[in-house]
Design an enzyme around this catalytic site. Sequence first.
Site: not given
Length: 257
Positions: A26, A29, A83
């Site tokens: 993640s 992101k 997240s």
Amino acid sequence: MAMVVHQDSDKVIYQKKAYTKTSIASLTKLMTAMVIIDSGINLQEKVKISKLDIDRLKWTGSRIPIGTKLSRFQLLSISLMSSDNRAASALSRSYPGGKRAFIKAMNVKALKLGMHNSRFEDPTGLDKRNISTARDLVRMARAAYQYPLIRELSTNPKGNVKIGKRKRLLGFSNTNSLVRKGQWNIGLSKTGFIREAGRCLLMQTIINKEPVIIVLLDSYGKYTRIADAKRIRKWMETNINQSRASTQFKNIIMQPS
């Protein structure tokens, strides 16, 4: 795999397999957020969470129900702070040209930032083919830090959104415990985890009154990345002469990479 650099000078304080490619989970992101903001798209426009946003790679869950309508600003907040994968997926679908165009834009952005050892295949980080190096992620962190909105949203300890006709309050917390506890001066934060990537941490923080970027990849334990970050700060706070880092710092980070 790890890298610690002085944010302004790019002086390397510590590195370990910093040019080795690995899945980044993640941490992806941050790139997702930059591409959305770069597009100039209306962040107040609402986007509907659909079945297309269900994770069918890792089958992770989400607290955002299918059918929920949230603004892109709210989706950015939830994606960066907690997240949430559905939030990131919905953002990519709402991009002009759709998800495919969005992923192309992610890779174009990476090249512009000099991230030549990186590749993005999805906006969430669930796809193990999202790969980078600690060196490239330092570049991404430096770029993401230039976005005030990303700094703000990624370092919020907690937040909430109202969902459904009854405006039920849904709370979210930051995935970085160092942010939640508020004991560090952190200007940018993102964590990540999938099995192929291990536990990852990217931060901009102030240590010894100096801005530092920390990238830790492939930690093997749930709390190892946080413990490593604490060891980094303790070492830097007790060793003023950072030029000796390469010889004195090699045993500070305990994770096998």
